[in-house]
Design a protein around this motif. Structure first.
Motif, mmCIF file in Angstrom:
data_model
loop_
_atom_site.group_PDB
_atom_site.id
_atom_site.type_symbol
_atom_site.label_atom_id
_atom_site.label_comp_id
_atom_site.label_asym_id
_atom_site.label_seq_id
_atom_site.Cartn_x
_atom_site.Cartn_y
_atom_site.Cartn_z
ATOM 1 N N TYR A 72 0.835 -1.212 0.000
ATOM 2 C CA TYR A 72 0.000 0.000 0.000
ATOM 3 C C TYR A 72 0.863 1.253 0.000
ATOM 4 C CZ TYR A 72 0.609 0.996 5.028
ATOM 5 O OH TYR A 72 1.117 1.324 6.257
ATOM 6 N N LYS A 73 2.028 1.190 0.667
ATOM 7 C CA LYS A 73 2.931 2.340 0.657
ATOM 8 C C LYS A 73 3.555 2.547 -0.717
ATOM 9 C CE LYS A 73 4.178 2.529 5.550
ATOM 10 N NZ LYS A 73 5.290 2.558 6.535
ATOM 11 N N GLN A 74 3.798 1.459 -1.414
ATOM 12 C CA GLN A 74 4.318 1.581 -2.776
ATOM 13 C C GLN A 74 3.286 2.238 -3.685
ATOM 14 O OE1 GLN A 74 6.356 -1.809 -4.512
ATOM 15 N NE2 GLN A 74 6.675 -2.720 -2.482
ATOM 16 N N ARG A 75 2.020 1.916 -3.488
ATOM 17 C CA ARG A 75 0.969 2.548 -4.297
ATOM 18 C C ARG A 75 0.892 4.045 -4.011
ATOM 19 N NH1 ARG A 75 -1.934 -2.611 -3.296
ATOM 20 N NH2 ARG A 75 -2.869 -1.756 -1.390
ATOM 21 N N TYR A 76 0.949 4.391 -2.729
ATOM 22 C CA TYR A 76 0.896 5.808 -2.361
ATOM 23 C C TYR A 76 2.106 6.560 -2.899
ATOM 24 C CZ TYR A 76 -2.779 4.519 0.997
ATOM 25 O OH TYR A 76 -3.941 4.071 1.581
ATOM 26 N N GLN A 77 3.271 5.929 -2.832
ATOM 27 C CA GLN A 77 4.479 6.580 -3.340
ATOM 28 C C GLN A 77 4.375 6.789 -4.844
ATOM 29 O OE1 GLN A 77 7.054 7.794 -1.374
ATOM 30 N NE2 GLN A 77 7.592 8.798 -3.300
ATOM 31 N N SER A 107 -5.489 8.662 -23.462
ATOM 32 C CA SER A 107 -4.468 7.648 -23.722
ATOM 33 C C SER A 107 -4.211 6.960 -22.387
ATOM 34 C CB SER A 107 -3.182 8.286 -24.248
ATOM 35 O OG SER A 107 -2.643 9.179 -23.285
ATOM 36 N N VAL A 108 -3.663 5.759 -22.408
ATOM 37 C CA VAL A 108 -3.425 5.039 -21.161
ATOM 38 C C VAL A 108 -2.128 4.254 -21.253
ATOM 39 C CG1 VAL A 108 -4.865 3.087 -21.905
ATOM 40 C CG2 VAL A 108 -4.357 3.391 -19.467
ATOM 41 N N GLU A 109 -1.344 4.310 -20.167
ATOM 42 C CA GLU A 109 -0.131 3.518 -20.057
ATOM 43 C C GLU A 109 -0.257 2.598 -18.856
ATOM 44 O OE1 GLU A 109 3.372 5.890 -19.936
ATOM 45 O OE2 GLU A 109 3.074 6.744 -21.945
ATOM 46 N N PHE A 110 0.325 1.418 -18.974
ATOM 47 C CA PHE A 110 0.185 0.413 -17.925
ATOM 48 C C PHE A 110 1.522 0.177 -17.214
ATOM 49 C CE2 PHE A 110 -3.056 -0.491 -21.122
ATOM 50 C CZ PHE A 110 -4.203 -0.443 -20.337
ATOM 51 N N THR A 111 1.428 0.061 -15.914
ATOM 52 C CA THR A 111 2.597 -0.207 -15.091
ATOM 53 C C THR A 111 2.105 -0.911 -13.823
ATOM 54 O OG1 THR A 111 4.525 0.771 -14.006
ATOM 55 C CG2 THR A 111 2.512 2.081 -14.006
ATOM 56 N N GLY A 112 2.864 -0.821 -12.743
ATOM 57 C CA GLY A 112 2.403 -1.446 -11.509
ATOM 58 C C GLY A 112 3.429 -1.311 -10.399
ATOM 59 N N VAL A 113 3.084 -1.835 -9.242
ATOM 60 C CA VAL A 113 4.001 -1.894 -8.103
ATOM 61 C C VAL A 113 3.898 -3.289 -7.491
ATOM 62 C CG1 VAL A 113 3.895 0.581 -7.571
ATOM 63 C CG2 VAL A 113 2.246 -0.976 -6.500
ATOM 64 N N GLY A 114 4.936 -3.678 -6.766
ATOM 65 C CA GLY A 114 4.988 -5.011 -6.181
ATOM 66 C C GLY A 114 5.614 -5.985 -7.161
ATOM 67 N N HIS A 115 6.950 -5.958 -7.236
ATOM 68 C CA HIS A 115 7.652 -6.814 -8.200
ATOM 69 C C HIS A 115 7.556 -8.286 -7.800
ATOM 70 C CE1 HIS A 115 9.611 -3.714 -10.671
ATOM 71 N NE2 HIS A 115 9.591 -2.995 -9.559
ATOM 72 N N PRO A 116 7.448 -9.153 -8.780
ATOM 73 C CA PRO A 116 7.423 -10.600 -8.483
ATOM 74 C C PRO A 116 8.817 -11.087 -8.124
ATOM 75 C CG PRO A 116 7.427 -10.238 -10.852
ATOM 76 C CD PRO A 116 7.313 -8.874 -10.219
ATOM 77 N N PRO A 117 8.903 -12.270 -7.516
ATOM 78 C CA PRO A 117 10.217 -12.829 -7.159
ATOM 79 C C PRO A 117 11.044 -13.122 -8.408
ATOM 80 C CG PRO A 117 8.426 -13.986 -6.038
ATOM 81 C CD PRO A 117 7.796 -13.133 -7.086
#
Length: 376
Positions: A21-26, A194-204
């Motif tokens: 959740y902190k990664q999302r806020y950041q 327009s939309v770009e895709f990304t994310g947080v929480g890297h997989p192992p």
């Protein structure tokens, strides 16, 4: 909604540092620092944690939160109120924070005019009927410059211990990356984004193929909207209920600006006065080493009134006459903090009028030094 779901249970195969959740806020904070929006709305604001973090961003002047659960907002909304320090040292920018109780599926004029709208872990909580209305409300009606939507990536779920179907009991669905991107691209096409895709929480390491734990779409409104994105008429009737409002003290407010200027002028004048008296005392003692005790008498040993006027005119130096120190306003105005607050000398004179003791011609601040005589 439910931005702080029980991620602490996700130990073993995957641990997130900092917590997800902190990664999302950041992520949102970084976006704010990049685009400098003045007005930001958080849909599904829950316990207001994101709003609390964003209130410290100097570019933001308006913050609004909306949630379907008023009780959750009320638990922590006091954190959004100004603190005593905000009144002692008002910020330069204005800031208004409001919280509203209502559904993201409903249009309300209070949600218009925002530069950035965030929807963090929200859409998966919506019923099917609400999800259908959501794009028209956010992209069509609100139509901000930027929209950020985050939602769980179901492909990551097998890596999360304890997750069988969904990550939270209130989730109505959880999309994989193809499903989310398909929905997002269609919404963007319909409403001119327009939309770009990304994310947080890297997989192992070695499991990168599942993607981020939280998938994020960043929508940016195009300058020329398509004919398909025509907005419906703006309703004038309010449907959301305001449950909280805080207006922070600001130097944009004449009252707070005047208080700040008067305080800074008096503080600066006191510093100049003390420096002058210390210098005069040192000069006198240097010429009177044979005296065992010296009682400082500025009316007898310092500049005459005529000399003082000449000094002020030529060099803006402070001077002593009788038991009064005269500090030219021009000298005080030359100090960076006073200059920054006022902008012009005329503005300084206007703001301190009637609030600070001035000489008869209004050119200098007058400070009494009788108590220095007593102390010495």
């Amino acid at each position: 909604m439910d931005k702080n779901f029980q991620e602490e249970q996700f130990t073993g195969i995957v641990e997130f540092t900092p917590p997800l959740y902190k990664q999302r806020y950041q992520f949102i904070k970084d976006l704010v620092e990049k685009y400098k929006p003045k007005k930001v709305a958080d849909l599904g604001c829950a316990d207001c944690s994101l709003l609390w973090m964003l209130k410290f961003c100097s570019c933001i002047e308006v913050l609004a939160g909306l949630d379907i659960c008023a009780s959750v907002m009320k638990e922590k909304m006091h954190r959004l109120s100004p603190l005593p320090g905000d009144y002692l040292q008002p910020a330069e920018r204005p800031l208004t924070v409001t919280l509203h109780h209502g559904s993201v599926a409903h249009k309300d004029p209070c949600m218009l005019g925002f530069d950035l709208v965030t929807c963090i872990e929200l859409i998966e909580h919506l019923e099917e009927s609400e999800l259908k209305k959501f794009p028209e409300v956010v992209f069509g009606f609100m139509a901000p410059s930027i929209v950020v939507i985050s939602t769980p990536n179901s492909e990551f779920n097998p890596l999360l211990p304890g997750v069988t179907l969904f990550r939270h009991a209130d989730h109505k669905f959880e999309w994989n990356r193809v499903q989310f991107q398909s929905w997002a691209l269609e919404a963007a096409r319909c409403y001119g984004y327009s939309v770009e895709f990304t994310g947080v929480g890297h997989p192992p390491t070695g499991m990168e193929n599942v993607g981020f734990c939280t998938q994020i779409g960043v929508f940016v409104r195009k300058y020329h909207q398509t004919c398909e994105s025509t907005q419906s008429e703006k309703p004038t009737e309010a449907v959301h209920r305001m449950v909280f409002k805080a207006v922070y003290p600001s130097l944009k407010d004449e009252k707070y600006l005047q208080n700040a200027v008067v305080g800074e002028v008096v503080f600066t004048a006191q510093i100049i006065k003390q420096s002058l008296l210390d210098r005069l005392m040192a000069e006198h003692e240097e010429h009177n080493d044979d005296q065992r005790k010296f009682k400082f008498q500025p009316s007898m040993n310092c500049f005459s009134e005529d000399l003082g006027k000449r000094v002020v005119e030529k060099s803006m130096e402070p001077f002593v006459n009788g038991n009064v120190v005269y500090i030219p306003l021009r000298t005080i105005f030359s100090f960076p903090k006073v200059n920054q607050l006022c902008g012009t000398f005329e503005r300084l004179c206007k703001l301190i009028a009637g609030k600070v003791t001035l000489s008869s011609d209004g050119s200098a601040v007058m400070l009494n030094i009788e108590h220095e005589n007593e102390e010495n």
